[in-house]
Structure formats: C-alpha cells, structure tokens
Design a protein around this motif. Structure first.
Motif, PDB file in Angstrom:
ATOM      1  N   TRP A 197      -5.135  -0.879  36.730  1.00 37.77           N
ATOM      2  CA  TRP A 197      -3.628  -1.136  37.478  1.00 37.77           C
ATOM      3  C   TRP A 197      -4.189  -1.905  38.828  1.00 37.77           C
ATOM      4  CZ3 TRP A 197       0.146  -0.718  34.481  1.00 37.77           C
ATOM      5  CH2 TRP A 197       0.192   0.004  33.610  1.00 37.77           C
ATOM      6  N   PRO A 198      -5.128  -1.556  39.457  1.00 41.15           N
ATOM      7  CA  PRO A 198      -5.695  -2.156  40.683  1.00 41.15           C
ATOM      8  C   PRO A 198      -5.640  -3.611  40.504  1.00 41.15           C
ATOM      9  CG  PRO A 198      -6.922  -0.276  40.476  1.00 41.15           C
ATOM     10  CD  PRO A 198      -6.316  -0.279  39.121  1.00 41.15           C
ATOM     11  N   GLY A 199      -6.509  -4.252  39.417  1.00 40.21           N
ATOM     12  CA  GLY A 199      -6.637  -5.476  39.244  1.00 40.21           C
ATOM     13  C   GLY A 199      -5.336  -6.248  38.887  1.00 40.21           C
ATOM     14  N   LEU A 200      -4.399  -5.470  38.174  1.00 38.19           N
ATOM     15  CA  LEU A 200      -2.988  -6.041  37.721  1.00 38.19           C
ATOM     16  C   LEU A 200      -2.219  -6.302  39.020  1.00 38.19           C
ATOM     17  CD1 LEU A 200      -1.313  -6.993  35.604  1.00 38.19           C
ATOM     18  CD2 LEU A 200      -0.294  -4.731  35.250  1.00 38.19           C
ATOM     19  N   LEU A 201      -2.316  -5.413  39.946  1.00 36.01           N
ATOM     20  CA  LEU A 201      -1.421  -5.342  40.980  1.00 36.01           C
ATOM     21  C   LEU A 201      -2.025  -6.633  42.243  1.00 36.01           C
ATOM     22  CD1 LEU A 201       0.736  -4.250  43.141  1.00 36.01           C
ATOM     23  CD2 LEU A 201      -1.153  -2.420  43.875  1.00 36.01           C
ATOM     24  N   LEU A 202      -3.310  -6.521  42.244  1.00 36.39           N
ATOM     25  CA  LEU A 202      -3.896  -7.690  43.004  1.00 36.39           C
ATOM     26  C   LEU A 202      -3.513  -9.042  42.512  1.00 36.39           C
ATOM     27  CD1 LEU A 202      -7.234  -6.379  43.816  1.00 36.39           C
ATOM     28  CD2 LEU A 202      -5.547  -6.661  45.454  1.00 36.39           C
ATOM     29  N   PHE A 203      -3.622  -9.166  41.048  1.00 37.26           N
ATOM     30  CA  PHE A 203      -3.245 -10.496  40.552  1.00 37.26           C
ATOM     31  C   PHE A 203      -1.716 -10.837  40.415  1.00 37.26           C
ATOM     32  CE2 PHE A 203      -2.219 -13.292  37.252  1.00 37.26           C
ATOM     33  CZ  PHE A 203      -3.155 -14.377  37.151  1.00 37.26           C
ATOM     34  N   SER A 204      -0.743  -9.849  40.296  1.00 29.05           N
ATOM     35  CA  SER A 204       0.551 -10.189  40.665  1.00 29.05           C
ATOM     36  C   SER A 204       0.893 -10.414  41.861  1.00 29.05           C
ATOM     37  CB  SER A 204       1.451  -8.757  40.304  1.00 29.05           C
ATOM     38  OG  SER A 204       1.023  -8.512  38.894  1.00 29.05           O
ATOM     39  N   LEU A 229       2.414 -19.985  55.510  1.00 30.21           N
ATOM     40  CA  LEU A 229       1.126 -19.737  55.869  1.00 30.21           C
ATOM     41  C   LEU A 229       0.976 -18.262  55.684  1.00 30.21           C
ATOM     42  CD1 LEU A 229      -1.476 -20.342  57.526  1.00 30.21           C
ATOM     43  CD2 LEU A 229      -0.437 -19.820  59.547  1.00 30.21           C
ATOM     44  N   ARG A 230       1.775 -17.259  55.865  1.00 31.31           N
ATOM     45  CA  ARG A 230       1.333 -15.860  55.634  1.00 31.31           C
ATOM     46  C   ARG A 230       1.346 -15.610  54.023  1.00 31.31           C
ATOM     47  NH1 ARG A 230       6.000 -13.206  59.800  1.00 31.31           N
ATOM     48  NH2 ARG A 230       4.830 -13.524  61.417  1.00 31.31           N
ATOM     49  N   LEU A 231       2.053 -16.190  53.293  1.00 27.36           N
ATOM     50  CA  LEU A 231       2.114 -16.185  51.816  1.00 27.36           C
ATOM     51  C   LEU A 231       0.626 -16.751  51.347  1.00 27.36           C
ATOM     52  CD1 LEU A 231       5.746 -17.023  50.695  1.00 27.36           C
ATOM     53  CD2 LEU A 231       4.523 -14.868  50.580  1.00 27.36           C
ATOM     54  N   MET A 232       0.194 -17.796  51.991  1.00 24.64           N
ATOM     55  CA  MET A 232      -1.065 -18.435  51.421  1.00 24.64           C
ATOM     56  C   MET A 232      -2.091 -17.625  51.904  1.00 24.64           C
ATOM     57  SD  MET A 232      -2.629 -22.193  52.246  1.00 24.64           S
ATOM     58  CE  MET A 232      -1.231 -23.033  51.346  1.00 24.64           C
ATOM     59  N   LEU A 233      -2.207 -17.062  52.890  1.00 21.82           N
ATOM     60  CA  LEU A 233      -3.195 -16.026  53.257  1.00 21.82           C
ATOM     61  C   LEU A 233      -3.160 -14.799  52.223  1.00 21.82           C
ATOM     62  CD1 LEU A 233      -3.133 -16.260  57.238  1.00 21.82           C
ATOM     63  CD2 LEU A 233      -4.786 -17.183  55.671  1.00 21.82           C
ATOM     64  N   GLY A 234      -2.005 -14.397  52.143  1.00 23.76           N
ATOM     65  CA  GLY A 234      -1.839 -13.201  51.474  1.00 23.76           C
ATOM     66  C   GLY A 234      -2.164 -13.298  49.913  1.00 23.76           C
ATOM     67  N   GLY A 235      -1.782 -14.328  49.373  1.00 22.49           N
ATOM     68  CA  GLY A 235      -2.123 -14.956  48.223  1.00 22.49           C
ATOM     69  C   GLY A 235      -3.623 -15.129  47.922  1.00 22.49           C
ATOM     70  N   THR A 236      -4.501 -15.825  48.663  1.00 29.17           N
ATOM     71  CA  THR A 236      -5.683 -16.090  48.818  1.00 29.17           C
ATOM     72  C   THR A 236      -6.604 -14.698  48.954  1.00 29.17           C
ATOM     73  OG1 THR A 236      -5.243 -18.216  49.793  1.00 29.17           O
ATOM     74  CG2 THR A 236      -7.590 -17.469  49.928  1.00 29.17           C
ATOM     75  N   VAL A 237      -6.068 -13.778  49.694  1.00 30.98           N
ATOM     76  CA  VAL A 237      -7.083 -12.681  49.864  1.00 30.98           C
ATOM     77  C   VAL A 237      -6.755 -11.776  48.627  1.00 30.98           C
ATOM     78  CG1 VAL A 237      -7.037 -10.416  51.240  1.00 30.98           C
ATOM     79  CG2 VAL A 237      -6.765 -12.389  52.722  1.00 30.98           C
ATOM     80  N   SER A 238      -5.647 -11.552  48.130  1.00 26.77           N
ATOM     81  CA  SER A 238      -5.268 -10.907  46.840  1.00 26.77           C
ATOM     82  C   SER A 238      -5.923 -11.504  45.879  1.00 26.77           C
ATOM     83  CB  SER A 238      -3.936 -10.962  46.624  1.00 26.77           C
ATOM     84  OG  SER A 238      -2.922 -10.157  47.632  1.00 26.77           O
ATOM     85  N   LEU A 239      -6.096 -12.797  45.621  1.00 24.91           N
ATOM     86  CA  LEU A 239      -6.846 -13.303  44.509  1.00 24.91           C
ATOM     87  C   LEU A 239      -8.471 -13.205  44.588  1.00 24.91           C
ATOM     88  CD1 LEU A 239      -6.945 -15.129  42.084  1.00 24.91           C
ATOM     89  CD2 LEU A 239      -6.918 -17.160  43.381  1.00 24.91           C
ATOM     90  N   LEU A 241      -9.695 -10.647  46.299  1.00 27.71           N
ATOM     91  CA  LEU A 241     -10.051  -9.210  45.928  1.00 27.71           C
ATOM     92  C   LEU A 241     -10.140  -9.034  44.370  1.00 27.71           C
ATOM     93  CD1 LEU A 241      -8.277  -7.606  48.808  1.00 27.71           C
ATOM     94  CD2 LEU A 241     -10.742  -7.697  48.757  1.00 27.71           C
ATOM     95  N   PHE A 242      -9.228  -9.618  43.701  1.00 26.20           N
ATOM     96  CA  PHE A 242      -9.085  -9.361  42.488  1.00 26.20           C
ATOM     97  C   PHE A 242     -10.439 -10.046  41.912  1.00 26.20           C
ATOM     98  CE2 PHE A 242      -8.231 -11.667  38.351  1.00 26.20           C
ATOM     99  CZ  PHE A 242      -7.841 -10.565  37.513  1.00 26.20           C
ATOM    100  N   MET A 243     -10.873 -11.037  42.085  1.00 25.85           N
ATOM    101  CA  MET A 243     -11.905 -11.814  41.379  1.00 25.85           C
ATOM    102  C   MET A 243     -13.152 -10.772  41.481  1.00 25.85           C
ATOM    103  SD  MET A 243     -10.918 -14.254  39.612  1.00 25.85           S
ATOM    104  CE  MET A 243     -12.610 -15.007  39.298  1.00 25.85           C
ATOM    105  N   VAL A 244     -13.279 -10.054  42.934  1.00 30.16           N
ATOM    106  CA  VAL A 244     -14.539  -9.235  43.242  1.00 30.16           C
ATOM    107  C   VAL A 244     -14.422  -8.140  42.482  1.00 30.16           C
ATOM    108  CG1 VAL A 244     -15.497  -7.942  45.165  1.00 30.16           C
ATOM    109  CG2 VAL A 244     -14.868 -10.182  45.478  1.00 30.16           C
ATOM    110  N   TYR A 245     -13.244  -7.796  42.493  1.00 28.45           N
ATOM    111  CA  TYR A 245     -13.011  -6.161  41.637  1.00 28.45           C
ATOM    112  C   TYR A 245     -13.361  -6.589  39.986  1.00 28.45           C
ATOM    113  CZ  TYR A 245     -10.598  -2.162  39.707  1.00 28.45           C
ATOM    114  OH  TYR A 245     -10.376  -1.025  39.144  1.00 28.45           O
TER     115      TYR A 245
END
Length: 528
Positions: A197-204, A229-239, A241-245
C-alpha cells in the motif's frame, strides 16, 4: 500456434482494442465533448490526466494482482470493467461522473494490457512468441496509432462522440465471449505477498502529478506557473521515495521486482521502449494536429490519411515475425530499419506546406507505418522473450510504463516546441510586414479588390484585408513550426541511435562478465 489457441489470441487482441479506442477517444472528440458536458479546458483536462495516471498505476499493480489470481481471471475482470465503464460513459454528460469512469477505464486498461500480454507469454512456447506478440501488437500498438483515429473521426463527424464509447461495448463483449471459450493456459503465479500500500500510494501520487505536468505544462508555460512547479516537485519527491522504498523492501513485499534489470535484454529494451514511445505518440500527435489545424481536414479525413499506414504497420509486423520465427534472424536486426525509416519519414514530412494534400503526405505516412512495424515487435521480443516465467509480469508492466512515459514526454516536448516556434516565427515574419513595402502593398491591394468585387464596401474591405493578412501570417508561422517539429523527431533518433547502441554494448559486456563469474575460470572448473 494451433487453431485451438485462436479464440484466446483473438480475445486478447479484441480486449487490447477496447483500451486502444478508450485511450484515444479524447484526442478525437475533445471539442465536441467540451461543448456537451459544459466544461472549461482546465476541467476537461482532468479526463485526460486521470486516465493516464490510472493506467500507469494499473501497470505497476498488475504483477501483484497476477500473483493473487491467474492472468485469465484478471484479464476477464479488466475487460468487463472496461466494457461497463465505456458503456456508462456514453450515457452521461456529467463531468464528475465521467472523471470517475475515466479513472476506472485507465486502471482497467493498464491491468488489461499487462495481464493479456503476460498470459500470451505464459501460454505459448518461446518459439511461437514472434507470431503471438505480432497479433497482440495489432491491438495494443497499431490500433491506437492508426486504426482508432479513423473510426473515431467518422463516428464524431457522422454521429456523436458518445458512439465512440458505445462502439467499445460490442468489442468488449466479443472479447469476453472468446476468453470464456478459450482453453485455459498454464499460468505462472508470482507468489505475491501482502499488498504494498505505501508503494502504491507513492506511485499513484507521482503518476498523477507528473502526468498533469507533462500534459498541461506547455499550456501554463511550465515552471512559470506556481501550480505546475508544485506538482512537479511533489511528483518528483513521490517518485524518488517510491524508488527508495522499492529498493529497500523485501522481494515479496515490493510492488515491483527491480531485479529484472539484471537481464541485459530487458534493461536495453526498457530504454528502447521509452524512445519507441516518443516516436509513436509524438509522430501520431504531429500528423493528426497538422492535418486538422493547418490543412483543415475533417476528423474522418485525418483518420483516413493514417489508415494506409496501418496496413504497412501490420505488414512489417508479420514480416518481422516471419523472419524471427521461421528464419532465425535475431530481433535486433530489424531495429536499425525501423529507426532509419522513421527518420526518413519525419524528414519527408518536415517539407510539408499549407497546400499539402493526401498525395504529398501519403508516402511519408506509409514509410512511418513500415518503420514502426520493424521497430515495435523486435523491441518487445528483445525485452521480454528471455525473462523467466515468474518475472514476465513485472517485465511487461515496466515495459508498458516505459512506452507510456515516453509518449507523454514526446507529446509534451512537441507541444512546447510548436508553441515557442510559432511565436518566434510570427515575430520574425511580422518584422518583414512593414507599410510601404511593395510586396505587402500588392498583397493588401489584391485582398481588398477581391473583397470589393464580392460587394464589400471599400473601407470595410481594406480593414478586412489587414485581418486576413494577419491570419495568413499566423498560419505560415504555424506551418514552419510544424515542419521544425517533424524535423526534431528525425533529429531525436540521430541522438537516440548512438545511445541505444552504447547501452547495448555496455550491457552486453556486463552480462558477459557476470556469466564468466557464474561459470568460473577453466582452472576453477577443473579443481571443482
């Protein structure tokens, strides 16, 4: 491939066709839908974004689903969900309901493509895969690029956009019937653990944010708009974190099995799939936009222009399958033909003008179809053919993610390039339109006389002539911008080809070293 397998292959092909039509409907029916559902451009963009984001999420979720249930059950459920969602979409004009239905369509489409292609790899022997994957590509790749635009354009011009969604229903029902009649294949389960679930949420989150940025960034001047800009930063951070996870999680708990990148064929094919996605989506977007906005063709005529390319596409798919399966030619051998063919086709289109017609564009469109046929089947076989059974679903999922992401990047880049080039070209051309210049005076006089000859008053005709000249100027600026974009796609492969060759060589050497380590030196073997 025997006749007993025919219902299964055709059923999967028709299932993939439902996704092809659902995925391209907004590109064709955009303007008709906006008027009917009373939506602004920003509100309507949600339909595009949620579909693409849900489709990407469906890709990465599919391997876990296939570890819980067999591919056959997964495919039936996804096809049924797609059919119901499309049927419901034809019956409503409510934007919020359509957004929910597009979300369901995207998720079902992602699961449908992964489970269908995985099932083909699990059911048929390795020797039959070139032909089997050729038929799958007809529904998953050929249809959205060439067949669907004609069918959708005709339905919009002749009937209404709702008929596009309705047309998916009989196709989906036929696919379900064939999938029920087909003999079950030997499925391979990935033994999925608990849901990630954490990985799925981060990727979504990453998929939604980055999809919105890529699809709407050009309209909002990219980073000049704070929300982008905000969406790009949010998407980059989420992606990130997803890869690290995913790298830190256990193999049974992670959403994706990233160990498949150790297979050199898959690693090369994943990189190539991104380039192929850019070529397919980018060239389709450019051709359709050019003939509709510049040449003024109807949607039906624009689709008819692409239709012969489908025959060329299918022809080279079958030829590639025959060469690989019957004559033992390595799939990599046809990739250079596809790259060179695409480069030449885009170069030919870069010479188009506002007066171009079917005879001028058809040779390039046919050559593009031939090139894509040589390219896509070979890349599919290179990427997925050597993966072991339990890793096929992960490979198919990531392969589709690469192709889809490449398409988003390609269209976003080309949209931005056309917008900037149009503005630049208009400013350059305007600098030469100065009062007193002989050519300008003669053109304005000719336009004024023409309007006056049709009964327009002289003062009104004079003002109208200036407006007509301004429109012609903008049109010419747009033509030059499209020519630049076509040429940019050709130049892309000039840079991409050496990169792909380098990746192939490096991965081949790394793979060779690992094989030597696994086998050991001759002295080690003798001592053992």
């Amino acid at each position: 491939m025997n006749l007993a397998a025919f219902p299964l292959v055709v059923g999967i092909l028709l299932a993939a066709l439902t996704e092809a039509v659902a995925g391209t409907v907004l590109a064709t029916a955009r303007f008709d839908m906006i008027g009917d559902i009373y939506a602004t451009t920003d509100e309507f963009s949600r339909l595009d974004v949620v579909y693409a984001a849900a489709k990407l999420t469906g890709f990465v979720l599919s391997p876990w689903l296939l570890g819980k249930v067999c591919a056959r059950t997964c495919l039936r459920a996804a096809t049924g969900a797609m059919t119901l969602a499309c049927g419901a979409a034809a019956l409503t004009f409510d934007l919020d309901i359509l957004v929910g239905l597009r979300l369901l369509q995207g998720a079902a489409g992602g699961v449908l493509l992964v489970s269908g292609q995985t099932m083909l790899f699990q059911t048929f022997p390795r020797s039959s895969q070139p032909v089997v994957q050729c038929f799958f590509a007809m529904g998953a790749v050929v249809a959205p690029a060439t067949l669907a635009p004609y069918m959708e354009g005709w339905l919009v011009d002749s009937l209404a956009w709702t008929w596009i969604f309705l047309s998916i229903v009989p196709i989906g029902l036929a696919a379900l019937v064939l999938l029920v009649l087909a003999q079950p294949g030997a499925g391979v389960h990935a033994k999925a653990g608990r849901p990630d679930w954490p990985g799925l949420l981060l990727f979504s989150i990453a998929a939604y944010c980055l999809t919105y940025v890529l699809s709407q960034g050009s309209r909002w001047q990219w980073l000049e708009e704070l929300s982008i800009l905000r969406l790009m930063l949010g998407g980059t951070v989420s992606l990130t974190l997803f890869m690290v996870y995913q790298l830190r999680a256990g193999r049974t708990d992670a959403l994706l099995d990233l160990s498949i990148f150790r297979f050199s064929g898959f690693a090369f094919g994943f990189v190539a799939s991104i380039a192929a996605g850019i070529a397919l989506a980018g060239s389709t977007y450019l051709i359709q936009s050019f003939v509709v906005t510049i040449l003024g063709m109807t949607l039906t005529a624009a689709g008819r222009l692409l239709l012969p390319g489908a025959l060329a596409f299918i022809g080279t798919l079958l030829l590639t399958a025959l060469l690989v399966q019957r004559h033992g030619i390595k799939p990599i051998a046809t990739v250079p033909l596809g790259i060179i063919g695409l480069m030449v086709a885009m170069w030919m289109l870069s010479g188009s003008t506002g007066e171009s017609g079917f005879p001028d564009l058809m040779p390039a469109v046919l050559l593009r179809g031939l090139a894509l046929g040589f390219l896509f089947l070979s890349i599919t076989l290179i990427t997925l053919l050597d993966l072991p059974g339990r890793k096929i679903a992960y490979g198919v999922a990531l392969f589709n993610v690469g192709r889809q992401t490449g398409g988003l990047f390609g269209v976003a880049f080309l949209e931005t390039l056309i917008d900037h080039q149009t503005a630049l070209n208009r400013s350059v051309l305007t600098a030469h339109i100065v009062p007193g210049r002989v050519a300008v005076t003669e053109r304005l006089a000719a336009l004024t006389d023409g309007l006056a000859a049709h009964g327009v008053e002289l003062d009104t005709a004079s003002r109208a002539a200036v407006q007509i000249l301004a429109r012609e100027l903008t049109m010419q600026a747009s033509v030059i911008a499209f020519d630049t974009a076509f040429f940019a796609v050709a130049l892309f492969f000039v840079g991409a080809a050496p990169v792909l060759v380098t990746v192939k060589i490096v991965l081949g050497r790394i793979s060779g070293r690992e094989e030597k380590k696994m086998v050991g030196t001759p002295q080690q073997v003798r001592s053992a």
